[in-house]
Structures are given as structure tokens and as C-alpha cells.
Design an enzyme around this catalytic site. Structure first.
Site, mmCIF file in Angstrom:
data_model
loop_
_atom_site.group_PDB
_atom_site.id
_atom_site.type_symbol
_atom_site.label_atom_id
_atom_site.label_comp_id
_atom_site.label_asym_id
_atom_site.label_seq_id
_atom_site.Cartn_x
_atom_site.Cartn_y
_atom_site.Cartn_z
ATOM 1 C CD GLU A 21 -6.981 -3.804 16.565
ATOM 2 O OE1 GLU A 21 -6.663 -4.902 16.048
ATOM 3 O OE2 GLU A 21 -7.312 -2.810 15.897
ATOM 4 C CG ASP A 80 -3.949 -6.516 13.694
ATOM 5 O OD1 ASP A 80 -4.301 -7.031 12.615
ATOM 6 O OD2 ASP A 80 -4.083 -5.312 13.957
ATOM 7 C CG ASN A 81 -8.368 -6.925 13.166
ATOM 8 O OD1 ASN A 81 -9.036 -6.223 13.919
ATOM 9 N ND2 ASN A 81 -7.919 -6.490 11.997
ATOM 10 C CD GLN A 102 -2.922 -9.298 8.986
ATOM 11 O OE1 GLN A 102 -4.094 -9.561 9.217
ATOM 12 N NE2 GLN A 102 -2.498 -8.031 8.922
ATOM 13 C CE LYS A 124 -3.737 3.183 9.626
ATOM 14 N NZ LYS A 124 -5.120 2.664 9.690
ATOM 15 C CE1 TYR A 125 -2.867 3.658 5.797
ATOM 16 C CE2 TYR A 125 -1.985 1.591 4.958
ATOM 17 C CZ TYR A 125 -3.000 2.307 5.553
ATOM 18 O OH TYR A 125 -4.156 1.673 5.906
ATOM 19 C CG ASP A 146 -1.829 -4.890 1.947
ATOM 20 O OD1 ASP A 146 -1.374 -3.987 2.687
ATOM 21 O OD2 ASP A 146 -3.032 -5.233 1.957
ATOM 22 C CE LYS A 198 -3.973 -1.963 0.025
ATOM 23 N NZ LYS A 198 -5.030 -1.912 1.030
#
Lengths: 723, 723
Positions: B449, B420-421, B349, B562-563, B384, B289
Site C-alpha cells: 500500500e 501499510d506504507n 510502526q 478508523k477512529y 500517536d 486520536k
């Protein structure tokens, strides 16, 4: 989403929910991490939580009655975005196979399904959930289609799911037709123009076909929960208690079972379906109580029926003054012919003259001097009663003997038992006794008379009592009644506790009744008979409005039948000197109960806001789908001294009647869109609109109204308007 | 009451609570009744119900932290009038013997006892109750004595109980002294003048002696319930999240772990004890990204740290731009020296370039054309990210590999993981992973989270997450905050769920913060840091009050770290063009948290009535017995635009401070009987009386007050009065 290898796995098997496992290291681990142990299947992604109905996590059976629709709910969810599907599995305990019914989503991950409890006795049920792969794919395809993103691969994924369903169908009995249809549809999904294939994929016929053959290989099944299905009368019953000893037509003569038979038409006319008799067994003479609980009996005093056992026998015998066993059987038969069941009093205690005192001294406590230990609550002594010692070494034989007593009376045709002070006998005993008896006789049920601490009362209900006395006699004000009746008609309490509402008993003549006059008797009668699907009165003192206590401040009746013979004139004032009776009103109220299913259920009770503290308003509805079940709205004036009026806030739409925007006076001659409120006690009719409606009640005429809300206003019926 | 035969039975043995048993007939039955089955002991009369703390009936462990006093309660009762006694049995799971502590009665059959959870990890506890025969006899003797009814037999009954206690004592290790004393007392009970013997019987010394040797032969023991004891930081922690990539002192240069080390003094000065880093692993290049989540990355775009895995490795590797493993270990050490723990982000992931995609294709889903299935939520695609397939056949190897990742980072000194998630990965996986890891490393804990549906969030907490993100960012108004924080700090939720309150995260820049200005940042900071024993901020955007969203209506930060790389000027306005910072205020607030144990617990949270809808008031108290733990009362003005005042209704007695009838102004120069309210944010001091006290807050200065209530007003301290 498709997996690289199709799996053809057998139908879901029962498994326990995943428990936490301690780590076990394994040489096979490819890293320093531990390996998941055997017995855990990590592919079972679905969670099933918080099923209802449930009592203490399944430790005790929830209660329903024969023919009720049991609504089962549970939280069912998984990780990520996949949809889940779930079913209720249910069966009478002992049946080899589960029956199943689908569940539908409510909100917030909760699902509901239902089944009809069509047999008495123990049942079990559970909820099984699994990933709905096809449903998830279908939902996603619709979104892709809306975004014009559908690809061949997307459709191929779906085709594979359909083929897998075909394979499962082929492996099921009678599944061949579905298998062929699904195979055909899978092929059609794989060819032709995209729009047509998408339409086929989203077609509801395909969905229904696939849903008949779900992939439950990795389903999660909750552990089973118990349910007990009681007879209808355990839920809906109208009780009349009387003392046979006072049933004679001649004053001063001891009443008999035959006298009770002669009373049956009177009781049936009032509309009762349970006739409850205090203990019918021989009464001891040692330390017999006299009139008004005098410590010593005069020679002709009859004593207390709860001091059980004498020369004529014990708990399986009959007090000779009442008649013979044949007389009793005849009473049971004659009652049955009039739609009345006999309820007997199980008082598991002995007079000092009970045969068991002599035959089984090991069942009782003895004092150091060897004398038997009578009942006491220091400093009070009850020398006419000897309690059993539930901690004795021979407790098994004691249990068996008491169970034998119950079986004996069941064999005489008795199906209902009111148990005296069960909270003074060991809880494990009741738990075993009730289960053992009901395993053989599921139509039999027990009422707990335990006026004691709340947790004790609720425990007795959990361990098997189908009905319970409760705090109703002392709940008099609007807030108390609202709070208490709400507590006992909602989960968790309502799943195990059924309140039988008694305004009076031989031990309870409340101060309210002592001082309140006729209008208070009527008020309490209506409250009991409408708040409670099951209620009872101790008559004739109730219908004759007997209100004299033994002494001021006492709740005991003066000259109580517990200790002496009485003679009741039931002629309702037709004879000179006779008292007025509520019998006719009781008859009308019991008829209203019989004709209105809403009054035969407690779960549908709700309280409503009315802007007068003296007016209590509540409604009852029957379960959805019950025939001829108009909602009932009751308004009661709790103040015996004044007329009161107030504005009632009733959500008619919530009650399932009328039309939210009601009619206006201008519309009156067209079909008004409102609801007719028919007061079943006075036959008055009113037109109620949604929003606030005015009600008023004068205790000098009648302090209560029982409104049936008619779903449609028929113009041929006369009705009154309120302004 | 004495039994005819003395019994000398061994100490209570563990037994399951009595279950319902189906009837079994037996030839040995003396009647037509059934016989109670083997395995049921009908003499166990005591009921133990509803123990707490409890999660889903014991299916999951309740949570406490190291050193906390665990209050255990249960309903314990029996039939009749006998007294019961009960104890808490507890132990770390795996210890052979139970430890015990007595329980004392509360009201309504509920008892309470407690123990200190003095070791990390799994514990179990239960409650055992038995008939207190001696206590019952003693109570009854006192009543008989008051009624002048004591007989020889009454005393003999007691003497037998005392002798039985002596026998039990003689059979216990170190019990001989007690046995002799009890035998002696039993003899004294049996001789001499009655009044003296009664006095001896009622003497507390005898009671204490007998109570040391209770008769537990027929005790009822509830099944054990699990408890997990977490590190203190699981309950009380102050989190700072930052992106290492932006930590460089040079704008435009990629930050490293060494840069983070250089940031540590700044973080420690603010008073944080957890430093949480987004994923530190190599970032994939395929479908990387770009800035502001652009679909395609420019050549020098750094990509999202959550797209894990590339040529340099996967979850056990480090993004080369951040440094080496040694650099990371050094960061952990340097942080530890400053009292700060590193928390890593577990994002299970893969980017399409993760080595496992190539090495273990079987761990991922593939599309029918063989290509890997990336993450998506149709119609949204996340090219991604490739999720794991938790339903794959090789799920065990996958679980082991992921556990290996966690073990690897634990070996580097990491004890806290923010996951995360987690709600997009299989629940059974987390349940096993967390238990397996914590069985070996009980000091490690996990923060979930999961911003998702409530039942999913609560399920994750039950299966092992020690802390959880929650709905706090979106709870802004008085009623929302009151309802939500009450829900998560009371049983049942509080027994398994610990809310970590974050006003912002890299994914959440609320509209409230976007538009609210400095005073809103302060308001949300105070709310998070006082409502929550654990809270966190995402800095530097929080302390620099970054408030620009990516676009209107979005909760994303513009130019999010984040990016892309950012460069933060932390000089607090000392350099030209630099922004104001809340760092100093944050430091003061974290110091207030460290110095006031009341703010380190969530269970002591209560809300108070204040007659202004814009003012929220709540208090926190530490568990009883905590040293130096004055209550804290917080008042927050939720309206950033107006000053507000209101009358606060505070029950000072309930908070354990002051004197119910307070002082009056006339008494001011004597020691006033009221309490000093010391606002720790402004150092103002007020004198509060019980009843209503006025508070006011102006958002232009500071929109909140954190009052410490001093238990005694010391006259040497200046204070202000309110009228």
C-alpha cells in the site's frame, strides 16, 4: 534527526546494490524470524536505478567522442521523506581513483550530472547516492519556522549534524579550515536568540560548507558502467570512396597510389576528411571475375579487389599494379597534409591464390574430396572467394594473424578501417579484435558494412564498431526517413550505433538515383550530409551522377569499377563531352558542415511538422555550451517532379532562438523579435516568427534548403520577408 | 559443411557470454598481433540477446503465478547464413539439472519457447543457442536440388553430419536405438541413385532424428534469469476490507472476531475470496486520536488501529476487545471453509505504548532531550505513531524481530499480508524480509500500500511485493484510464508489478464517488473488477454507497471507522430506514469473474476504439489454451449524467472469435458468420460483426456492459440484432 550515538565513519566504500538473499536461520535470532545475512547492510536505504548512458544493462560500452560532455542520469531515491544527494563517479578505466561531480535533480527522482570525456579509450562511470541528512533537516526547519514551531531540540539536532560534518572534514586532507568553520557554526547554532539561530541554520553558506563533507557511510553505489570514448571523426566525418585503379589521368592505364595523390587536391577541395579505398591487396587469378561480374575473366580483366591474395602476397601486401609500400605511405602522408585520413577496407576472406590457402589449410573448410570450400549462398557460388572457417581448431592462430594484418596497416599510418561484411565472420572475433586493437590504438576506429538484419547490425555496433552502414539508401519517403532516423539517433540505439549515411556505394545504385536525375542526386546528398554527422559518397560516380544500372531492376552499376578500369572526367563540363559534376555543390555542403557544429552531432536531431507530405523538415542543434552553434533547420522537397510549398510548425523557443511572441510587419523597422533564417545553400535570408512559417522548394533550381537560424537579427543585414 | 576432422565433443557446457577482453600480447603470436586470451572460446558464434521475461536485466525476478505457461523469448542469431536452434532451459532454483524445451522462430531472429510454472517459489531460466549445422545443410541441399546442382560431395557432407549425430546419440543414455537408426541413414545417404538420396536427406524423419541429438559443443548460453512463481491468488483475487470493530450486530458494541465470523456468509455470498482486516493488535492510549482524527481522544474513543501496541502487547498480540488468539484462529478456519483467505495488515510502526519502546529503545530515534521521536512530516505531527529507525546500529535484531512477527501470523494460518506504507521503511528490509519469508512459505504473498511516486512504487514491486495499490482511484477519464492501465499491464512494468484496483479505501473517498451517486459507484466497481484481475473494495461503505467526506475537499470519510465504531445495516433496504446496497450486483460481478478466465489475467488487456469520448471499451483474453475462456469485452459509460452511444471498432479475428467477413441481415436465418455478444450484466444478447458495432449505455439503468463473445452462434439461442 540525531542518533543517540554520534558515528564517525570513514568515507563511502564501494558496495554492490543489495541483492535478494535467501533466508538463513540463526541461533542468535531472538524470535522465530530469520537473521539477515552477512554482507547485506540494511542501513543502505538509498536506491540507485536505471543509470544512463547504458547499453544492455552495462554489458557493452556506450559510445561518446573525445571532448563531448557526457550527461549521466539515474533514478536516486529512498524511503520516507529524506532528501538524497548523489554524485557521478567516473574515470578512465585503470585509473586508481574515481573523479566525482555532483548531480542535480530533474523531476520524478531523476538526477543528472556530467563530465567531459577528455581522453580516448575506455572509461567507466557510476552513480553514488546517500541520505542528505543535513538537507532534510534544513528543509524541515524551514517548514517548522513557517509554522512557528521551531524548538531548541530542533536546532540541537542540526548542530549535531554540523559537528559531525566538522569531524569528517577534520579527517580529510585540507579539511581543517572547513572543520574549524563548521565547529564554530555548530556552536553558534546552539546559542543566542532563536530567530538568529534559525537564520544561521538556513543560511546558504552553512549548506555549502556541510555539502562539501557529506556523510557517505551508508551510500549506495551502482555497479560501474562502461563507456568508450572514440575520436571525433567517429562522430563527425565526411567520406569519399574511390577506386585507385581508375585514378589514372590516361584512360585504360591502371591507376596507382601516385595517381591517387594527384587526386587529393580535388578531394580536399570538395571538403572530405576521409578517403576510403577498396582493398589494396593483390588480386587472385583463379576464378577471377570478368567485367560486370562475368563468371570468367578475359585475359586483361583486373578482377575484384575483394578476391584477395595472389603471388604477390595476401592481406599485408599491396597489389603491385597500385604501387609499393612506400607509395602507400606517401599517400597517407600527402592525405594527412590536406587534413584527410585514409580508410582501408578490411575484407577478411581469400582468393583461391592467397598464400594462406597453401600455408594454413587448417584455417579453411574443405569439401570431402579435399578441395577448398569457396563462398556460396546456394544456389549462388562465389568461386573467387574462400571464407575463413572461424570454427576451426586453430582459431586462435587465425585471430592472431588477422589482428597482425590490422596492426601492420596501423603501422603504416592508417587509423580508420571499413570492414567488409562483418556479419559473415564470427562476432566473438570482432569483439576481441576491436578491443585488442583499440586498447593499444584508441584513435583507431572501425566502420561496419553490414547490410543485413537489424539485430545483427545493432550487435556489431555493440561489440565495437564505431560507425555503421544502415538502411538510409532505401529510406526515401517522409515517414520512412522520419521513423528510421529517429530510431537511430535516440537511445537505446544511439548509445551504441552511429549511422554513416551513404546515398550510393559500389554495390548500391538505388532505383531512385537511376531514374531521379540531377535533382534527386542533390536531394539525397543534402539528406545524407545533414541528417548524418557522418556521411559518405562513392565517387566519382556520385558527383558525375552516374545512373546506369547493369540491367533493369539491378542495383549494380553498369561497367562497375569493381571488375574493370574506368576513366572519370572530373573537369565538370569544361571539356567537350564531359559531364556536369556536383563537385562544387558538394564542396559547399561540406563547408557548411564544417562551419556549423549543429551538423556535427546526431543526438540533436528532431523532425518538425510541415503540412506537405512532399516536404521533410528537421533541425539539428549542437550540445549546450558549444561555441558558435546556431541551430540548423533543413527542408527537403522529396518530390523531384514538382515544386512544393508548405507551412512549417517550428517551436523557435525550443530551438533556443528568437522570441516566442515574434514581431509583426509594423515592427519591422525596429529590431524585430523573430529570427533570421539564412539559407546557406542559396544565401537567401528570411524572417521567421514562432508559429507557422511558409517554405517552398522547386526541384528545378534546388530541392533543399539548409537554414541557419541566427540568434539575433542584425539590422545591417539585408533580409527578405515572407508575407 | 564438413570439417576435416570429426569432433566428438561432450554436450554443451554452461558458459558466460563472451565479454570484451583487453589485449594481451603473447610470445607465441606469429605476428605483431595479440593473442586471444584463455577463457574466451572464439568458436561460440551464436549470440543470445534480450531474453524475456526480464526485469532490469535480471537484477530482479519476473513474476508469474502457479500453473501459468511462461513464454520465454530471446533474440538468437549468428554470423553468415547458418541456421540456429535454441532451447529454453529452466528449473526451480536449487534443482541440480536443467529441464529443456525447444524454441520456435518468430520473426526477425526472435525465438519463443515455453514451460509451465508448476511449483511455487523461485525459478530460473535461460536460453541456449547453437549452430544447426544439419538444418543449414538440409536447407542448402533443397536449394541446390531446385537448381539441379546436387553433387556427391554435398551428400557426403550431410552423411558426415548424420554420423556425428549418431556418435552423440551413442554417448547418451537410451540413445542406442537412435544411434543405430542414424548410422543406417548415413550409410543410405552414401549410396544409390541421387534422387533417392536427396529425398532421404530431405525427409522429415531424418530431420527429427538428428534434432534429438544436436551438436551443442559450441553453444552459447545466456546467464540465468530469475523468476518467481506466486500463488494464483496473487494474480486473481477479489478483496473485501472491513473493520472488525464495527461488525457487531448491536450498535455501539465493539465488534469481535466472532462477529466477523457471523459476517462471513455475507462476504462469501458477494463472492470475495480475500478478507482484509486493518491491524488487529492492541491500540495505544498515549496521544490516541479521537473521532474524525481529533487530536485528543474522548474517554471511550477507540483510537486508530494503526497506532499499534499497548499494555496487552504489540505486533504479535491481539487487541483484547476483538477477542483471543483462539478466536482469531477460528476466524481463519471459518473463512477457509468458505473459500476465503484472511489478509492481515502489517503496519511496522509503534504507538508510544508499544512494549518495544521500553524493551528496545535502540530501535527508535530519540530527540536530544531523550524523548522518543514520533512520526512527523513537518509541520504535521503524528504523536500517536513512533516509526522504527532502520538506520540504528541494532538493525539486524530489529529485522529479525519484524520477521518474527510475520512468522507468528503465518503460523496462525495467514498467507496474505497487506503492508501499510512500505515506502516509509527501508527498501533493503522489505527485499530481505519478503525473500526470507517466501523461501520458507512460497504460498505467502504481500500487497504494497504505497500511494507515492511512481519509481518508488515500481521499486517495491521489483523487490518482492506481489501486488500493489496504484493510481486507479484517480484515473477517471477515458484517456487516463487507457494510458495508465496500458502502462501497468505491459512489459516492462507488468513483469514485476501487479495492480490491485481499489475504487475506495478507508483513506480514499474520491470526489468522484462523493458526488457521483449510485451510477458512479457501479461504474467504478465494474472498472475495477474487469480492468483488474485483482481488485478490492472497502466495505460496507462501498456497497452501501457511503459518500460523505469529513469536510469538503477532503478524501476522508466522515465519522471514519478508523477512529470510531460504526454500525452498518446490511439488509439492503429491507428494514425501515436502511440504505440500498450494491451487494447483489457485487455478487453477480464476482461470479462473472469466477466463471470467465479472461477476467483472471491482466496481460490480455487491450483497449479498443469507440467514437464517443464518454465510452471506454476494452477487452480481455485468457492465455491461449485456457479452457472455456471466451474473450470478454467491456464497455463503460464514464459520464454519470447522460446516456451515450457509439460505434465500436473491434477486430474480432484478433480476439479469436467470429469470422472476418461476418454475416448480413439477409443471411440471418442461416448460421450467421458473426459472433454473439452476451452482456453478462443484463443477459442481453447481440450479434456483432467484424467492423463497427453500435453500443449504448444509459447510466440510469446500468452504465456498463460486460460482453462475453461466444465463439459460435447457436441458433437455439434468442438474440437481438442491432441494425
Amino acid at each position: 534527526m540525531a542518533r543517540s550515538v554520534e558515528s564517525r565513519t570513514p568515507r563511502a566504500r564501494q558496495t554492490a546494490p543489495v541483492k535478494s538473499q535467501a533466508a538463513t536461520s540463526s541461533a542468535a535470532a531472538t524470535t522465530t524470524g530469520a537473521t539477515p545475512p552477512e554482507g547485506v547492510d540494511g542501513r543502505r536505504r538509498v536506491v540507485v536505478e536505471s543509470p544512463t548512458p547504458c547499453v544492455d544493462g552495462g554489458a557493452f560500452a556506450a559510445k561518446r567522442t573525445l571532448g563531448e560532455r557526457v550527461e549521466v542520469e539515474a533514478d536516486v531515491f529512498t524511503d520516507g521523506h529524506d532528501l538524497v544527494a548523489c554524485r557521478v563517479l567516473y574515470r578512465p578505466t585503470g585509473e586508481p581513483a574515481w573523479r566525482e561531480v555532483p548531480m542535480r535533480p530533474l523531476t520524478n527522482d531523476r538526477f543528472r550530472g556530467s563530465f567531459v570525456a577528455d581522453a580516448l579509450g575506455r572509461w567507466e562511470f557510476t552513480v553514488e547516492g546517500w541520505i542528505d541528512a543535513f538537507g532534510s533537516w534544513r528543509r524541515d526547519l524551514a517548514k517548522r519556522d513557517a509554522a512557528k514551531q521551531v524548538t531548541e531540540a530542533d536546532l540541537e539536532v542540526g548542530a549535531r549534524l554540523v559537528r559531525a560534518a566538522a569531524t569528517r572534514a577534520a579527517n580529510e586532507p585540507d579539511g581543517d579550515a572547513d572543520a574549524r568553520a563548521l565547529d564554530g557554526l555548530a556552536r553558534d547554532l546552539g546559542r543566542g536568540e532563536l530567530p538568529g539561530r534559525v537564520a544561521l541554520a538556513l543560511d546558504s553558506r552553512l549548506k555549502q560548507l556541510v555539502e562539501r563533507h557529506p556523510d557517505r557511510a551508508f551510500a549506495t553505489r551502482h555497479r560501474p558502467l562502461p563507456l568508450v570514448v572514440d575520436p571525433v571523426q567517429a562522430r563527425f566525418s565526411s567520406w569519399y570512396e574511390m577506386f585507385p585503379r581508375s585514378a589514372s589521368s590516361e584512360p585504360g592505364r591502371h591507376g596507382t597510389f601516385r595517381d591517387v595523390v594527384a587526386r587529393l587536391d580535388y578531394i580536399a577541395a570538395m571538403g572530405f576528411d576521409v578517403l576510403y579505398l577498396p582493398p589494396i591487396h593483390p588480386i587472385g587469378t583463379t576464378a577471377r571475375k570478368g567485367r560486370n561480374n562475368a563468371k570468367a575473366a578475359a585475359p586483361d580483366d583486373v578482377g575484384s579487389p575483394w578476391a584477395i591474395g595472389g603471388a604477390a602476397g595476401g592481406h599485408d601486401a599491396i597489389e603491385p599494379a597500385l604501387g609499393t609500400l612506400d607509395d602507400f605511405r606517401a599517400l597517407v602522408r600527402e592525405a594527412e597534409r590536406r587534413g584527410i585520413r585514409i580508410a582501408l577496407d578490411l575484407a577478411f576472406q581469400c582468393s583461391p591464390d592467397h598464400p594462406w590457402i597453401r600455408e594454413h589449410p587448417e584455417w579453411f573448410r574443405h569439401r570431402p574430396d579435399g578441395t577448398i570450400q569457396h563462398a556460396e549462398n546456394p544456389p549462388k557460388k562465389y568461386e573467387d572467394i574462400v571464407p575463413f572457417d572461424f570454427e576451426c581448431k586453430e582459431w586462435r592462430a587465425l585471430w592472431a594473424a588477422l589482428a597482425g594484418v590490422v596492426e601492420h596497416w596501423i603501422a603504416q599510418g592508417v587509423t580508420i578501417f571499413r570492414v567488409d561484411n562483418p556479419h559473415t565472420k564470427a562476432f566473438p572475433f570482432w569483439e576481441w579484435l576491436i578491443a585488442a586493437v583499440r586498447a593499444r590504438h584508441p584513435e583507431v576506429f572501425f566502420l561496419a558494412e553490414a547490410f543485413t538484419r537489424p539485430k545483427v547490425m545493432y550487435r556489431l555496433a555493440k561489440i565495437g564498431f564505431s560507425q555503421s552502414y544502415n538502411y538510409f539508401p532505401w529510406r526515401m519517403g517522409k515517414r520512412e526517413l522520419t521513423e528510421y532516423l529517429t530510431e537511430v539517433t535516440r537511445p537505446p540505439v544511439a548509445e551504441h550505433f552511429r549511422a554513416n549515411l551513404w546515398p550510393n556505394t559500389p554495390d548500391i545504385l538505388t532505383e531512385q538515383l537511376q531514374h531521379g536525375g540531377r535533382t534527386t542526386f542533390v536531394q539525397r546528398l543534402v539528406l545524407a550530409a545533414t541528417l548524418g554527422a557522418s556521411y559518405g559518397i562513392y565517387g566519382p560516380p556520385f558527383e558525375l551522377m552516374e545512373a546506369t544500372p547493369r540491367e533493369p531492376g539491378s542495383e549494380e552499376y553498369l561497367d562497375s569499377e569493381k571488375y574493370q578500369l574506368r576513366h572519370w572526367d572530373l573537369s565538370d563540363g569544361t571539356k567537350p563531352g564531359a559531364r556536369e559534376s556536383l563537385a562544387e555543390l558538394i564542396g559547399r555542403i561540406n563547408r557548411i558542415r564544417r562551419e556549423n557544429p549543429a551538423l556535427q552531432h546526431d543526438r540533436g536531431l528532431a523532425f518538425h511538422s510541415i503540412d506537405n507530405e512532399a516536404l521533410l523538415c528537421f533541425s539539428k542543434v549542437a550540445p549546450q555550451g558549444t561555441d558558435d552553434a546556431d541551430p540548423i533547420v533543413v527542408v527537403v522537397n522529396l518530390d523531384p517532379a514538382h515544386a512544393h510549398g508548405g507551412w512549417l510548425d517550428l517551436d523557435l523557443a525550443k530551438l533556443g532562438v528568437g522570441d516566442p511572441d515574434g514581431g509583426t510587419r509594423a515592427d519591422a523597422n525596429t529590431a524585430p523579435r523573430a529570427v533570421q533564417a539564412h539559407d546557406l545553400l542559396t544565401d537567401s535570408r528570411f524572417l521567421w516568427h514562432s508559429g507557422r512559417n511558409y517554405v517552398s522548394l522547386d526541384p528545378r533550381s534546388i530541392p533543399a534548403a539548409i537554414f541557419r537560424l541566427r540568434r539575433r537579427v542584425r539590422s545591417e543585414v539585408d533580409f527578405d520577408y515572407f508575407l
